[in-house]
Scaffold this active site. Structure first.
Site, PDB file in Angstrom:
ATOM      1  N   MET A  12       1.670  10.116  -5.872  1.00  0.00           N
ATOM      2  CA  MET A  12       1.040  11.401  -5.531  1.00  0.00           C
ATOM      3  C   MET A  12       0.489  11.352  -4.096  1.00  0.00           C
ATOM      4  O   MET A  12      -0.364  12.163  -3.729  1.00  0.00           O
ATOM      5  CB  MET A  12      -0.062  11.728  -6.529  1.00  0.00           C
ATOM      6  CG  MET A  12       0.487  11.925  -7.941  1.00  0.00           C
ATOM      7  SD  MET A  12      -0.501  12.979  -8.968  1.00  0.00           S
ATOM      8  CE  MET A  12      -2.006  12.021  -9.045  1.00  0.00           C
TER       9      MET A  12
ATOM     10  N   HIS B 290       0.486   1.268  -3.404  1.00  0.00           N
ATOM     11  CA  HIS B 290       1.767   1.988  -3.416  1.00  0.00           C
ATOM     12  C   HIS B 290       2.825   1.206  -2.631  1.00  0.00           C
ATOM     13  O   HIS B 290       3.974   1.097  -3.050  1.00  0.00           O
ATOM     14  CB  HIS B 290       1.617   3.365  -2.756  1.00  0.00           C
ATOM     15  CG  HIS B 290       0.663   4.289  -3.447  1.00  0.00           C
ATOM     16  ND1 HIS B 290      -0.520   4.690  -2.886  1.00  0.00           N
ATOM     17  CD2 HIS B 290       0.720   4.902  -4.652  1.00  0.00           C
ATOM     18  CE1 HIS B 290      -1.146   5.519  -3.704  1.00  0.00           C
ATOM     19  NE2 HIS B 290      -0.419   5.661  -4.792  1.00  0.00           N
TER      20      HIS B 290
ATOM     21  N   GLY C  46       2.792   0.773 -11.212  1.00  0.00           N
ATOM     22  CA  GLY C  46       1.717  -0.199 -11.109  1.00  0.00           C
ATOM     23  C   GLY C  46       1.036  -0.454 -12.455  1.00  0.00           C
ATOM     24  O   GLY C  46       0.807   0.482 -13.226  1.00  0.00           O
TER      25      GLY C  46
HETATM   26  P1  AMP Z   1      -0.495   7.508  -7.942  1.00  0.00           P
HETATM   27  O1  AMP Z   1      -0.145   7.942  -6.559  1.00  0.00           O
HETATM   28  O2  AMP Z   1      -1.937   7.212  -8.127  1.00  0.00           O
HETATM   29  O3  AMP Z   1       0.094   8.420  -8.985  1.00  0.00           O
HETATM   30  O4  AMP Z   1       0.223   6.105  -8.155  1.00  0.00           O
HETATM   31  C1  AMP Z   1       1.600   5.958  -7.944  1.00  0.00           C
HETATM   32  C2  AMP Z   1       2.012   4.596  -8.409  1.00  0.00           C
HETATM   33  O5  AMP Z   1       1.291   3.595  -7.686  1.00  0.00           O
HETATM   34  C3  AMP Z   1       1.706   4.339  -9.909  1.00  0.00           C
HETATM   35  O6  AMP Z   1       2.774   3.618 -10.481  1.00  0.00           O
HETATM   36  C4  AMP Z   1       0.456   3.515  -9.841  1.00  0.00           C
HETATM   37  O7  AMP Z   1       0.268   2.684 -10.963  1.00  0.00           O
HETATM   38  C5  AMP Z   1       0.705   2.678  -8.594  1.00  0.00           C
HETATM   39  N1  AMP Z   1      -0.546   2.156  -8.063  1.00  0.00           N
HETATM   40  C6  AMP Z   1      -1.669   2.857  -7.781  1.00  0.00           C
HETATM   41  N2  AMP Z   1      -2.656   2.036  -7.376  1.00  0.00           N
HETATM   42  C7  AMP Z   1      -2.141   0.780  -7.425  1.00  0.00           C
HETATM   43  C8  AMP Z   1      -2.665  -0.522  -7.139  1.00  0.00           C
HETATM   44  N3  AMP Z   1      -3.920  -0.692  -6.736  1.00  0.00           N
HETATM   45  N4  AMP Z   1      -1.853  -1.584  -7.304  1.00  0.00           N
HETATM   46  C9  AMP Z   1      -0.566  -1.427  -7.727  1.00  0.00           C
HETATM   47  N5  AMP Z   1      -0.020  -0.226  -8.005  1.00  0.00           N
HETATM   48  C10 AMP Z   1      -0.790   0.863  -7.862  1.00  0.00           C
END
Ligand code: AMP
Length: 295
Positions: A30, A37, A162
């Site tokens: 997002m 990310h 993640g």
């Molecule tokens: P989001 O943009 O928050 O929807 O996250 C996109 C992807 O990045 C998802 O698969 C999350 O689990 C992963 N993600 C977010 N924060 C982290 C982190 N600190 N370590 C590893 N992966 C992450």
């Protein structure tokens, strides 16, 4: 890096690559990107010929309109990070590329709305009822809805998620299985700041004072991991319940020790092959989640 806003153009481009036998890795996000990310992109680069990242703030997964409005949007900075990470393709669609008006208007009913399954029956059982599911009604339906749409557009060989969003991973794995999508789901480790705070786009909404407090969340989880073998689960829960004083700016929404597969609360470690400790906290309007795999 090639940037696409149009579904049609992206699909054509990816079809050409597939015809040339290139394997495609996909990391949906997002935006408001951070090194968490970027780690998904790096792992995807190691395993696939080409990596697609998507940036789309998905309206149907927000149960709280204020959270949606305040969700950070930092496209310029995101582009820089993706370029440095050697990401091959960015897909950054506007809302109408992904949703019809009808789908957006149906949002209020989307807890029960599973039209995105393309006629296949899908049931997450209890996976979307516990923890995040219990506190954010409809959230996982919105997540599964957008990820299924993105999977149909990108059609990757592997998709990278993640461990930070542990429950989301279980939902996606279940969805892929039930919809019989030929996509391998890869779990990537949680990337943390030097002080242990799990990286999150929402961290940038914390005040200076709040930012000083939040490393305690992972410290608490790591402490639980240190002592779990010598303490019964109810005592571990008490440790967490007593950790933050009433006047603390951190309010624990839930702390659960769950079976890694079923996500159901464990009462005795003997009954589960693997377990994960999950926490959600709130600081004013900012909600943060974290977890640690115990064994
Ligand atoms: P989001 O943009 O928050 O929807 O996250 C996109 C992807 O990045 C998802 O698969 C999350 O689990 C992963 N993600 C977010 N924060 C982290 C982190 N600190 N370590 C590893 N992966 C992450």
């Amino acid at each position: 890096m090639i940037i696409f806003n149009s579904v049609e153009k992206l699909k054509n481009h990816l079809d050409n690559l597939r015809n040339n036998h290139k394997t495609i890795g996909f990391a949906p996000t997002m935006g408001a990107l951070h090194q968490g990310h970027i780690s998904l992109i790096s792992i995807a680069k190691e395993q696939c010929d080409l990596v697609v990242c998507s940036i789309f703030v998905n309206p149907t997964q927000f149960d709280d309109s204020v959270d949606l409005k305040k969700y950070p949007r930092t496209l310029e900075a995101d582009l820089e990070l993706l370029k440095v990470a050697n990401c091959d393709i960015l897909f950054a669609p506007e809302i109408p590329e992904i949703y019809s008006e009808k789908e957006l208007n149906d949002k209020k009913n989307h807890i029960e709305d599973k039209t995105w399954t393309c006629g296949k029956t899908i049931d997450f059982g209890l996976l979307d009822k516990v923890m995040e599911g219990a506190h954010r009604p409809g959230h996982f339906n919105g997540v599964a809805q957008v990820v299924s749409k993105l999977f149909r557009i990108v059609n990757p060989n592997k998709a990278f998620f993640g461990q930070k969003d542990y429950q989301q991973l279980s939902i996606i794995k279940s969805m892929v299985k039930q919809l019989e999508m030929p996509i391998e789901i890869i779990t990537c480790p949680i990337i943390r700041e030097a002080d242990g705070l799990a990286m999150s786009s929402r961290n940038r909404r914390l005040t200076e004072e709040e930012r000083k407090e939040v490393p305690s969340i992972s410290k608490l989880l790591f402490f639980i991991k240190e002592i779990y073998q010598t303490h019964p689960i109810n005592q571990l829960k008490e440790v967490v319940a007593n950790y933050y004083a009433k006047e603390s700016m951190i309010h624990v929404e839930y702390f659960e020790i769950v079976d890694s597969e079923t996500l159901l609360s464990i009462t005795d470690f003997k009954n589960s092959k693997s377990a994960v400790a999950c926490i959600a906290v709130k600081l004013n309007s900012v909600r943060l989640i974290d977890n640690v795999i115990l064994y």
